[in-house]
Design a protein around this motif. Structure first.
Motif, short mmCIF file in Angstrom:
data_model
loop_
_atom_site.label_atom_id
_atom_site.label_comp_id
_atom_site.label_asym_id
_atom_site.label_seq_id
_atom_site.Cartn_x
_atom_site.Cartn_y
_atom_site.Cartn_z
N ALA A 159 -6.27 14.03 -7.19
CA ALA A 159 -5.47 14.05 -5.70
C ALA A 159 -6.07 13.72 -4.26
O ALA A 159 -7.15 14.40 -3.66
CB ALA A 159 -4.14 15.22 -5.19
N CYS A 160 -5.12 12.85 -3.58
CA CYS A 160 -6.49 11.83 -2.23
C CYS A 160 -5.30 11.65 -1.41
O CYS A 160 -4.01 11.52 -1.80
CB CYS A 160 -6.62 10.38 -2.31
SG CYS A 160 -7.98 10.26 -4.50
N THR A 161 -5.35 12.39 -0.19
CA THR A 161 -4.29 12.41 1.34
C THR A 161 -4.91 11.28 2.07
O THR A 161 -5.76 11.83 2.50
CB THR A 161 -3.73 13.88 1.80
OG1 THR A 161 -4.39 14.11 0.06
CG2 THR A 161 -3.14 13.53 2.15
N MET A 182 -4.46 9.95 6.06
CA MET A 182 -3.58 10.17 7.17
C MET A 182 -4.25 9.43 8.44
O MET A 182 -5.15 8.49 8.34
CB MET A 182 -3.86 12.02 7.18
CG MET A 182 -3.72 13.01 6.37
SD MET A 182 -4.39 14.61 6.80
CE MET A 182 -5.79 14.22 6.30
N CYS A 195 -10.28 13.35 -0.41
CA CYS A 195 -9.42 13.63 -2.29
C CYS A 195 -10.03 15.44 -2.30
O CYS A 195 -11.12 15.91 -2.03
CB CYS A 195 -10.20 12.84 -2.57
SG CYS A 195 -9.86 11.18 -2.36
N ASN A 196 -9.75 15.98 -3.84
CA ASN A 196 -9.90 17.30 -4.03
C ASN A 196 -11.10 17.07 -4.90
O ASN A 196 -11.56 17.76 -6.01
CB ASN A 196 -8.60 18.11 -5.11
CG ASN A 196 -8.30 17.10 -6.07
OD1 ASN A 196 -8.85 16.23 -6.18
ND2 ASN A 196 -7.28 17.97 -6.58
#
Length: 216
Positions: free
Chosen positions: A38-40, A42, A78-79
């Motif tokens: 999972a990549c966030t 912003m 990313c996690n």
């Protein structure tokens, strides 16, 4: 005459027999991969670029006017290290004054004239990936099946071309796995000639786009 018609009818029957036995069904295959990655993404200032009020006197009557460039800080976290690319979708699709995948629209004025366009530009020199000393960009126009030779030139992100990053110059192997990416991106905005706009009332610049992370 009757013998001829009988022979002709037999010929038609023989020639159409194969299609009579054609399959009446077709298979549908659905594929995909569920990933724990999972990549966030912003953007600074909540992704807002605000030019304030612009006087018509500061705009050209018969030429396009480029406004001052604006910058935003982009962070992608990313996690776990992930191979990904970036893609942008125009939420005002069809309103850019130039038809190109790298230009996005500013919507329309009261008379439905196209107001202008903008682009979002990435510069590898302003991009930091994990603990790498240098970053290069690589692009794909084939949905990630093939990648361009990586280089350090700045590029506007497209709506149909993947943008990825690697630590190897001249590589066509595609993006590397990344955990954290930070970049300063530049927004370039152009307004249509005022002769092509309805300025009888205030016109709002109304650009909107979505930056997508595509997992590879």
């Amino acid at each position: 005459m009757n013998n001829y018609l009988a022979a002709f009818s037999a010929t038609l029957l023989i020639s159409t027999t194969p299609t009579a036995f054609a399959a009446s069904a077709v298979d549908l295959t659905v594929k995909g991969t569920l990933t724990p990655l999972a990549c966030t993404p912003m953007l600074s200032n909540n992704g807002l670029v605000d030019y304030g009020k612009i006087s018509r006197q500061d705009l050209s009557v018969d030429k396009r006017t480029r406004l001052r460039d604006q910058t935003l800080d982009l962070t992608i976290q990313c996690n776990a290290p992930a191979r990904f690319a970036l893609l942008m979708r125009d939420n005002r699709d069809g309103s850019a004054i130039v038809n190109s995948e790298i230009y996005y629209g500013l919507n329309h004025d009261h008379s439905h004239n196209k107001i202008g366009l903008y682009s979002l530009n990435f510069d590898p020199a302003s991009t930091v990936v994990d603990d790498l000393t240098q970053v290069y960009r690589t692009d794909s126009t084939t949905g990630g099946k093939a990648w361009s030779s990586s280089n350090s030139q700045a590029i506007p992100i497209g709506a149909r071309s993947y943008l990825g990053f690697t630590d190897i110059a001249g590589s066509s192997a595609g993006p590397i796995a990344i955990r954290t990416l930070t970049s300063r991106v530049t927004v370039e905005t152009v307004i249509a000639p005022t002769s092509e706009l309805d300025l009888s009332a205030e016109v709002l610049l109304d650009g909107s786009a979505t930056l997508d992370v595509v997992y590879l």
